[in-house]
Motif scaffolding. Sequence first.
Motif, PDB file in Angstrom:
ATOM      1  N   ALA A  41       0.820  -1.214   0.000  1.00 42.69           N
ATOM      2  CA  ALA A  41       0.000   0.000   0.000  1.00 42.69           C
ATOM      3  C   ALA A  41       0.858   1.271   0.000  1.00 42.69           C
ATOM      4  N   PRO A  42       1.912   1.383   0.828  1.00 42.76           N
ATOM      5  CA  PRO A  42       2.756   2.568   0.747  1.00 42.76           C
ATOM      6  C   PRO A  42       3.426   2.729  -0.619  1.00 42.76           C
ATOM      7  N   GLN A  43       3.837   1.619  -1.226  1.00 43.38           N
ATOM      8  CA  GLN A  43       4.429   1.713  -2.557  1.00 43.38           C
ATOM      9  C   GLN A  43       3.401   2.177  -3.584  1.00 43.38           C
ATOM     10  N   GLY A  44       2.178   1.672  -3.474  1.00 44.36           N
ATOM     11  CA  GLY A  44       1.120   2.112  -4.386  1.00 44.36           C
ATOM     12  C   GLY A  44       0.836   3.591  -4.240  1.00 44.36           C
ATOM     13  N   LYS A  45       0.770   4.065  -2.988  1.00 44.39           N
ATOM     14  CA  LYS A  45       0.541   5.494  -2.755  1.00 44.39           C
ATOM     15  C   LYS A  45       1.707   6.319  -3.294  1.00 44.39           C
ATOM     16  N   PHE A  46       2.918   5.803  -3.157  1.00 43.59           N
ATOM     17  CA  PHE A  46       4.101   6.486  -3.682  1.00 43.59           C
ATOM     18  C   PHE A  46       4.003   6.630  -5.200  1.00 43.59           C
ATOM     19  N   LEU A  47       3.620   5.564  -5.885  1.00 40.90           N
ATOM     20  CA  LEU A  47       3.428   5.635  -7.335  1.00 40.90           C
ATOM     21  C   LEU A  47       2.379   6.679  -7.693  1.00 40.90           C
ATOM     22  N   SER A  48       1.301   6.682  -6.939  1.00 42.35           N
ATOM     23  CA  SER A  48       0.233   7.639  -7.194  1.00 42.35           C
ATOM     24  C   SER A  48       0.727   9.070  -7.024  1.00 42.35           C
ATOM     25  N   LEU A  49       1.502   9.329  -5.982  1.00 41.53           N
ATOM     26  CA  LEU A  49       2.007  10.676  -5.742  1.00 41.53           C
ATOM     27  C   LEU A  49       2.989  11.105  -6.827  1.00 41.53           C
ATOM     28  N   ILE A  50       3.820  10.174  -7.293  1.00 42.38           N
ATOM     29  CA  ILE A  50       4.719  10.505  -8.400  1.00 42.38           C
ATOM     30  C   ILE A  50       3.913  10.900  -9.630  1.00 42.38           C
ATOM     31  N   ALA A  51       2.912  10.099  -9.965  1.00 44.86           N
ATOM     32  CA  ALA A  51       2.087  10.404 -11.133  1.00 44.86           C
ATOM     33  C   ALA A  51       1.407  11.761 -10.991  1.00 44.86           C
ATOM     34  N   ARG A  52       0.896  12.032  -9.816  1.00 46.51           N
ATOM     35  CA  ARG A  52       0.230  13.321  -9.598  1.00 46.51           C
ATOM     36  C   ARG A  52       1.224  14.476  -9.623  1.00 46.51           C
ATOM     37  N   SER A  53       2.427  14.261  -9.108  1.00 47.55           N
ATOM     38  CA  SER A  53       3.412  15.344  -9.033  1.00 47.55           C
ATOM     39  C   SER A  53       3.879  15.784 -10.411  1.00 47.55           C
ATOM     40  N   ILE A  54       3.870  14.864 -11.376  1.00 51.42           N
ATOM     41  CA  ILE A  54       4.266  15.242 -12.736  1.00 51.42           C
ATOM     42  C   ILE A  54       3.035  15.485 -13.619  1.00 51.42           C
ATOM     43  N   ARG A  55       1.863  15.486 -13.002  1.00 50.27           N
ATOM     44  CA  ARG A  55       0.600  15.712 -13.710  1.00 50.27           C
ATOM     45  C   ARG A  55       0.427  14.730 -14.880  1.00 50.27           C
ATOM     46  N   ALA A  56       0.737  13.483 -14.607  1.00 49.45           N
ATOM     47  CA  ALA A  56       0.631  12.450 -15.641  1.00 49.45           C
ATOM     48  C   ALA A  56      -0.818  12.251 -16.058  1.00 49.45           C
ATOM     49  N   ARG A  57      -1.033  12.190 -17.352  1.00 47.01           N
ATOM     50  CA  ARG A  57      -2.358  11.886 -17.886  1.00 47.01           C
ATOM     51  C   ARG A  57      -2.363  10.595 -18.705  1.00 47.01           C
ATOM     52  N   ARG A  58      -1.191  10.189 -19.172  1.00 38.90           N
ATOM     53  CA  ARG A  58      -1.066   8.891 -19.853  1.00 38.90           C
ATOM     54  C   ARG A  58       0.028   8.097 -19.161  1.00 38.90           C
ATOM     55  N   THR A  70      -2.251  -0.767 -10.631  1.00 41.46           N
ATOM     56  CA  THR A  70      -3.027  -0.094 -11.685  1.00 41.46           C
ATOM     57  C   THR A  70      -4.081   0.817 -11.081  1.00 41.46           C
ATOM     58  N   LEU A  71      -4.713   0.360 -10.022  1.00 41.74           N
ATOM     59  CA  LEU A  71      -5.730   1.152  -9.344  1.00 41.74           C
ATOM     60  C   LEU A  71      -5.159   2.467  -8.830  1.00 41.74           C
ATOM     61  N   TRP A  72      -3.994   2.412  -8.195  1.00 44.16           N
ATOM     62  CA  TRP A  72      -3.355   3.623  -7.693  1.00 44.16           C
ATOM     63  C   TRP A  72      -3.041   4.588  -8.838  1.00 44.16           C
ATOM     64  N   LEU A  73      -2.562   4.051  -9.946  1.00 41.83           N
ATOM     65  CA  LEU A  73      -2.207   4.896 -11.084  1.00 41.83           C
ATOM     66  C   LEU A  73      -3.451   5.467 -11.763  1.00 41.83           C
ATOM     67  N   ALA A  74      -4.506   4.665 -11.846  1.00 44.37           N
ATOM     68  CA  ALA A  74      -5.741   5.127 -12.494  1.00 44.37           C
ATOM     69  C   ALA A  74      -6.369   6.267 -11.710  1.00 44.37           C
ATOM     70  N   ARG A  75      -6.328   6.186 -10.408  1.00 50.85           N
ATOM     71  CA  ARG A  75      -6.838   7.297  -9.601  1.00 50.85           C
ATOM     72  C   ARG A  75      -5.995   8.550  -9.794  1.00 50.85           C
ATOM     73  N   ALA A  76      -4.686   8.356  -9.954  1.00 50.67           N
ATOM     74  CA  ALA A  76      -3.785   9.498 -10.077  1.00 50.67           C
ATOM     75  C   ALA A  76      -3.991  10.263 -11.384  1.00 50.67           C
ATOM     76  N   VAL A  77      -4.302   9.565 -12.475  1.00 50.39           N
ATOM     77  CA  VAL A  77      -4.443  10.261 -13.759  1.00 50.39           C
ATOM     78  C   VAL A  77      -5.762  11.005 -13.867  1.00 50.39           C
ATOM     79  N   GLY A  78      -6.720  10.686 -13.016  1.00 48.29           N
ATOM     80  CA  GLY A  78      -7.990  11.392 -13.022  1.00 48.29           C
ATOM     81  C   GLY A  78      -8.935  10.899 -14.105  1.00 48.29           C
ATOM     82  N   PRO A  79     -10.162  11.406 -14.108  1.00 49.30           N
ATOM     83  CA  PRO A  79     -11.178  10.919 -15.051  1.00 49.30           C
ATOM     84  C   PRO A  79     -10.856  11.197 -16.513  1.00 49.30           C
ATOM     85  N   GLU A  80      -9.990  12.171 -16.794  1.00 49.76           N
ATOM     86  CA  GLU A  80      -9.628  12.474 -18.175  1.00 49.76           C
ATOM     87  C   GLU A  80      -8.369  11.731 -18.619  1.00 49.76           C
TER      88      GLU A  80
END
Length: 220
Positions: A41-58, A70-80
């Motif tokens: 879970a901490p690693q998943g949250k870390f991945l999510s924060l990295i994705a959000r910090s670089i504003r990843a969309r793909r 995948t779930l952590w990353l999908a939440r990070a990229v947002g609905p778009e």
Amino acid sequence: MTEAGWNDVDRYLTDTLIGEGDSDVLEANSAAGLPAIDVSAPQGKFLSLIARSIRARRVLEIGTLGGYSTLWLARAVGPEGQVVTLEFEPRHAEVARKNLDGKGVGERVDIRVGAALETLPVLAQENGEPFDLVFIDADKVNNADYVRWALRLTRPGSVIIVDNIVRHGAIVDPAADDPSTRGSREVLELLAAEPRLDAIGLQTVGSKGWDGLAYAIVLD
């Protein structure tokens, strides 16, 4: 500190900073007979924060398993945003699809089933927008080839993360010559030699034991 202590710290970090941590997904993966090699879970949250910090969309993920990372990353990229995730085992992909749909992010995730080294050329032929983040967590033997493909599918400023590079310290053990350890050494040597990348490796301890990840940025 012993490995039991690492587990205690991971539980504390999860309880304090994450909460429940979608443990039901991990339980569903276990019930389906999938190997217990998901990120923590901490690693998943870390991945999510990295994705959000670089504003990843793909995001491109190589190695889906039951879709926990995948779930952590999908939440990070947002609905778009979109996550394209590659999984060799059809059964794993089926479990992942059910998990992701059940969490309400299924529309953001494109699961491609098959050998990644066969799927990646198809992605390249599609000429889609470059990926902002690539997370590599599949068979370690092909890690270097996965990074080479990631370079073709990203842009300057994109991030490439390779999981499980330390192998409980085996990468520095001359007697350790199993395929996964050789693959980890090969990918680290590639990251060091590739002029289009600036990279570092980090050791980690926790509920997944002693391991680590490589973090690389694609240069201009």
